[in-house]
Design a protein around this motif. Structure first.
Motif, PDB file in Angstrom:
ATOM      1  N   ASN A 120       7.043  11.920   5.542  1.00 15.63           N
ATOM      2  CA  ASN A 120       5.901  11.018   5.364  1.00 15.63           C
ATOM      3  C   ASN A 120       6.136  10.066   4.198  1.00 15.63           C
ATOM      4  OD1 ASN A 120       4.508  12.057   7.507  1.00 15.63           O
ATOM      5  ND2 ASN A 120       3.136  13.333   6.286  1.00 15.63           N
ATOM      6  N   HIS A 121       6.820  10.556   3.169  1.00 14.87           N
ATOM      7  CA  HIS A 121       7.169   9.683   2.044  1.00 14.87           C
ATOM      8  C   HIS A 121       8.178   8.617   2.489  1.00 14.87           C
ATOM      9  CE1 HIS A 121       5.119  11.658  -1.309  1.00 14.87           C
ATOM     10  NE2 HIS A 121       5.443  12.825  -0.764  1.00 14.87           N
ATOM     11  N   VAL A 122       9.080   8.997   3.377  1.00 18.07           N
ATOM     12  CA  VAL A 122      10.060   8.036   3.881  1.00 18.07           C
ATOM     13  C   VAL A 122       9.360   6.925   4.655  1.00 18.07           C
ATOM     14  CG1 VAL A 122      12.012   7.696   5.441  1.00 18.07           C
ATOM     15  CG2 VAL A 122      11.946   9.720   3.965  1.00 18.07           C
ATOM     16  N   TRP A 123       8.443   7.306   5.549  1.00 18.08           N
ATOM     17  CA  TRP A 123       7.734   6.298   6.341  1.00 18.08           C
ATOM     18  C   TRP A 123       6.855   5.428   5.452  1.00 18.08           C
ATOM     19  CZ3 TRP A 123       9.902   5.139  10.499  1.00 18.08           C
ATOM     20  CH2 TRP A 123      10.450   6.099  11.352  1.00 18.08           C
ATOM     21  N   ARG A 124       6.211   6.039   4.465  1.00 17.60           N
ATOM     22  CA  ARG A 124       5.428   5.251   3.518  1.00 17.60           C
ATOM     23  C   ARG A 124       6.347   4.298   2.765  1.00 17.60           C
ATOM     24  NH1 ARG A 124       3.905   2.496  -0.346  1.00 17.60           N
ATOM     25  NH2 ARG A 124       2.766   3.136  -2.179  1.00 17.60           N
ATOM     26  N   GLY A 125       7.571   4.765   2.451  1.00 15.80           N
ATOM     27  CA  GLY A 125       8.548   3.933   1.771  1.00 15.80           C
ATOM     28  C   GLY A 125       8.986   2.756   2.620  1.00 15.80           C
ATOM     29  N   VAL A 126       9.199   2.988   3.902  1.00 12.57           N
ATOM     30  CA  VAL A 126       9.594   1.906   4.817  1.00 12.57           C
ATOM     31  C   VAL A 126       8.528   0.821   4.842  1.00 12.57           C
ATOM     32  CG1 VAL A 126       9.986   1.313   7.240  1.00 12.57           C
ATOM     33  CG2 VAL A 126      11.052   3.369   6.271  1.00 12.57           C
ATOM     34  N   ILE A 127       7.265   1.240   4.981  1.00 12.18           N
ATOM     35  CA  ILE A 127       6.173   0.266   5.046  1.00 12.18           C
ATOM     36  C   ILE A 127       6.010  -0.454   3.709  1.00 12.18           C
ATOM     37  CG2 ILE A 127       3.699  -0.028   5.434  1.00 12.18           C
ATOM     38  CD1 ILE A 127       3.829   2.544   7.159  1.00 12.18           C
ATOM     39  N   PHE A 151      -7.605  -6.138   5.683  1.00  9.32           N
ATOM     40  CA  PHE A 151      -6.828  -5.465   6.725  1.00  9.32           C
ATOM     41  C   PHE A 151      -6.915  -3.946   6.607  1.00  9.32           C
ATOM     42  CE2 PHE A 151      -4.491  -9.611   6.549  1.00  9.32           C
ATOM     43  CZ  PHE A 151      -4.821 -10.019   7.842  1.00  9.32           C
ATOM     44  N   VAL A 152      -7.144  -3.433   5.389  1.00  2.00           N
ATOM     45  CA  VAL A 152      -7.309  -1.986   5.226  1.00  2.00           C
ATOM     46  C   VAL A 152      -8.495  -1.501   6.053  1.00  2.00           C
ATOM     47  CG1 VAL A 152      -7.973  -0.166   3.605  1.00  2.00           C
ATOM     48  CG2 VAL A 152      -6.205  -1.802   2.963  1.00  2.00           C
ATOM     49  N   VAL A 153      -9.581  -2.261   6.039  1.00  5.51           N
ATOM     50  CA  VAL A 153     -10.764  -1.900   6.828  1.00  5.51           C
ATOM     51  C   VAL A 153     -10.412  -1.816   8.310  1.00  5.51           C
ATOM     52  CG1 VAL A 153     -13.065  -2.661   7.555  1.00  5.51           C
ATOM     53  CG2 VAL A 153     -12.369  -2.895   5.164  1.00  5.51           C
ATOM     54  N   VAL A 154      -9.662  -2.791   8.778  1.00  5.58           N
ATOM     55  CA  VAL A 154      -9.282  -2.829  10.192  1.00  5.58           C
ATOM     56  C   VAL A 154      -8.387  -1.645  10.545  1.00  5.58           C
ATOM     57  CG1 VAL A 154      -8.069  -4.153  11.966  1.00  5.58           C
ATOM     58  CG2 VAL A 154      -9.489  -5.343  10.273  1.00  5.58           C
ATOM     59  N   PHE A 155      -7.351  -1.412   9.739  1.00  5.09           N
ATOM     60  CA  PHE A 155      -6.389  -0.343  10.035  1.00  5.09           C
ATOM     61  C   PHE A 155      -7.000   1.045   9.852  1.00  5.09           C
ATOM     62  CE2 PHE A 155      -2.987  -3.605   8.801  1.00  5.09           C
ATOM     63  CZ  PHE A 155      -2.845  -3.999  10.125  1.00  5.09           C
ATOM     64  N   ILE A 177      -1.123   5.968   2.571  1.00 10.45           N
ATOM     65  CA  ILE A 177      -1.343   6.700   1.330  1.00 10.45           C
ATOM     66  C   ILE A 177      -2.589   7.578   1.449  1.00 10.45           C
ATOM     67  CG2 ILE A 177      -1.994   6.434  -1.105  1.00 10.45           C
ATOM     68  CD1 ILE A 177      -0.138   3.985  -1.173  1.00 10.45           C
ATOM     69  N   ARG A 178      -3.607   7.068   2.115  1.00 13.86           N
ATOM     70  CA  ARG A 178      -4.829   7.868   2.310  1.00 13.86           C
ATOM     71  C   ARG A 178      -4.507   9.169   3.042  1.00 13.86           C
ATOM     72  NH1 ARG A 178      -9.936   3.974   4.024  1.00 13.86           N
ATOM     73  NH2 ARG A 178      -9.772   2.465   2.325  1.00 13.86           N
ATOM     74  N   LYS A 179      -3.601   9.084   4.014  1.00 10.02           N
ATOM     75  CA  LYS A 179      -3.205  10.287   4.742  1.00 10.02           C
ATOM     76  C   LYS A 179      -2.341  11.189   3.860  1.00 10.02           C
ATOM     77  CE  LYS A 179      -2.120  10.015   9.070  1.00 10.02           C
ATOM     78  NZ  LYS A 179      -1.454   9.661  10.359  1.00 10.02           N
ATOM     79  N   LEU A 180      -1.473  10.574   3.056  1.00 13.72           N
ATOM     80  CA  LEU A 180      -0.598  11.354   2.185  1.00 13.72           C
ATOM     81  C   LEU A 180      -1.377  12.153   1.140  1.00 13.72           C
ATOM     82  CD1 LEU A 180       2.488   9.071   1.389  1.00 13.72           C
ATOM     83  CD2 LEU A 180       2.566  11.378   2.328  1.00 13.72           C
ATOM     84  N   THR A 181      -2.476  11.581   0.647  1.00 18.09           N
ATOM     85  CA  THR A 181      -3.225  12.243  -0.422  1.00 18.09           C
ATOM     86  C   THR A 181      -3.848  13.566   0.038  1.00 18.09           C
ATOM     87  OG1 THR A 181      -5.156  10.876   0.146  1.00 18.09           O
ATOM     88  CG2 THR A 181      -3.767  10.131  -1.679  1.00 18.09           C
ATOM     89  N   LYS A 182      -3.883  13.795   1.333  1.00 14.14           N
ATOM     90  CA  LYS A 182      -4.433  15.059   1.833  1.00 14.14           C
ATOM     91  C   LYS A 182      -3.495  16.233   1.551  1.00 14.14           C
ATOM     92  CE  LYS A 182      -7.078  12.845   5.541  1.00 14.14           C
ATOM     93  NZ  LYS A 182      -7.278  12.725   7.020  1.00 14.14           N
ATOM     94  N   THR A 183      -2.183  15.950   1.417  1.00 12.17           N
ATOM     95  CA  THR A 183      -1.217  17.026   1.177  1.00 12.17           C
ATOM     96  C   THR A 183      -0.360  16.792  -0.059  1.00 12.17           C
ATOM     97  OG1 THR A 183       0.441  15.942   2.600  1.00 12.17           O
ATOM     98  CG2 THR A 183      -1.051  17.529   3.648  1.00 12.17           C
ATOM     99  N   GLU A 184      -0.323  15.550  -0.585  1.00  8.85           N
ATOM    100  CA  GLU A 184       0.570  15.212  -1.687  1.00  8.85           C
ATOM    101  C   GLU A 184      -0.217  14.810  -2.933  1.00  8.85           C
ATOM    102  OE1 GLU A 184       4.176  15.330  -0.860  1.00  8.85           O
ATOM    103  OE2 GLU A 184       3.034  16.428   0.648  1.00  8.85           O
ATOM    104  N   THR A 185       0.384  15.022  -4.096  1.00  9.77           N
ATOM    105  CA  THR A 185      -0.231  14.604  -5.351  1.00  9.77           C
ATOM    106  C   THR A 185       0.056  13.127  -5.611  1.00  9.77           C
ATOM    107  OG1 THR A 185       1.721  15.156  -6.666  1.00  9.77           O
ATOM    108  CG2 THR A 185       0.097  16.912  -6.299  1.00  9.77           C
TER     109      THR A 185
END
Length: 304
Positions: A69-76, A106-110, A172-180
């Motif tokens: 998930n960090h890799v995909w966040r990194g790509v984006i 765009f955050v609202v849309v996504f 990042i919103r999804k990552l914060t559920k499992t990551e610090t």
């Protein structure tokens, strides 16, 4: 006092990010965007590591439950940074900053598309207003009368960076559920450094000593800016400090004028005002909804 510190940290982080953007812009004629991303990411890592060590969070920063998930966040995120740096070489700094204000829209849309967050009439209206502001800013660059095609490319890259940055925020919103927060900040710099190396194929250059020093400085400034930004959100709610993001327009106008002889057009200022208005409405609405959710939780709690 805590809220005052949060504001100071937020405004300082905004200033540092604008200064960093100015540095990247100053070397953009010779250094390609991918190479700038490499320096920005690599030299932010030591700053972040020292910060985590000082907070005794180094182990937390290294620890991750979802490395991919960090890799995909990194790509984006790296894509957003590369497009931002590319646009900086083609557009005036204030105009680039103004288009970047479209990101919260765009955050609202996504968030509605990927996180199933409800989008009511108020949000739809603010999104529409924000997009109108973006079109006002970009209209001169997309006109058939445009002489310099590079400006059109710059506007497209700037909008693309806002879109991908919004996607990164949703991720990042999804990552914060499992990551610090510490691990998200640290691993983004690591993945962005690695991913930026892939752009060597498209031609890196040997920077002059001055350019190399500026690129290293950009990385250090970016790292410090990230720490200040994170610290501001530790001290106060995001909805409280978020509006101070718009101080970047004042900083970009000052730096653009002082170092690049850039003066924002009336179209840019009008469009930016519309986008800022929509952004503040979204932030205000998010704060209201947050207060409502807090009241509901308290009412439903056994102690309520």
């Amino acid at each position: 006092m805590q809220f005052f510190r949060a504001i100071i940290f937020k405004v300082l982080s905004v200033l540092l990010f604008v200064v960093m953007a100015g540095i990247i812009k100053s070397v953009s004629d010779h250094v390609p965007p991918g190479q700038s991303v490499f320096f920005r990411s690599l030299f932010a890592i030591p700053v972040i590591v020292v910060w985590l060590a000082m907070r005794k969070e180094l182990r937390i920063g290294f620890k991750t439950q979802n490395p991919m998930n960090h890799v995909w966040r990194g790509v984006i995120g790296t894509s957003a940074m590369a497009m931002t740096f590319g646009a900086l070489g083609l557009l005036p700094l204030p105009e680039m900053t103004a288009i970047g204000y479209a990101m919260p829209i765009f955050v609202v849309v996504f968030a509605a598309m990927f996180l199933n967050e409800p989008v009511r009439l108020f949000r739809l209206m603010t999104v529409a207003v924000g997009l109108v502001g973006v079109m006002i800013i970009m209209a001169p660059r997309l006109s058939v009368d445009v002489i310099d095609v590079s400006e059109t490319l710059g506007a497209v890259l700037a909008l693309g960076s806002a879109v991908t940055a919004a996607l990164a925020q949703v991720f990042i919103r999804k990552l914060t559920k499992t990551e610090t927060t510490s691990s998200i900040v640290f691993w983004f710099s690591v993945t962005a450094t690695g991913l930026s190396l892939l752009t060597i194929y498209w031609g890196w250059v040997v920077p002059t000593p001055k350019e190399a020093a500026l690129l290293v400085l950009a990385g250090i400034i970016g790292g410090v800016g990230q720490i200040l930004l994170t610290s501001s959100y530790r001290l106060a709610d995001a909805s409280f400090v978020a509006p101070f993001e718009y101080s970047s327009m004042l900083f970009s106008i000052a730096i653009g004028f002082a170092f690049f002889d850039e003066v924002p057009t009336s179209t840019t200022l009008i469009g930016a005002s519309v986008v800022i208005f929509a952004g503040i409405l979204i932030i205000w609405r998010e704060r209201q909804l947050g207060l409502e959710r807090t009241k509901t939780r308290k009412a439903m709690s056994p102690q309520g």
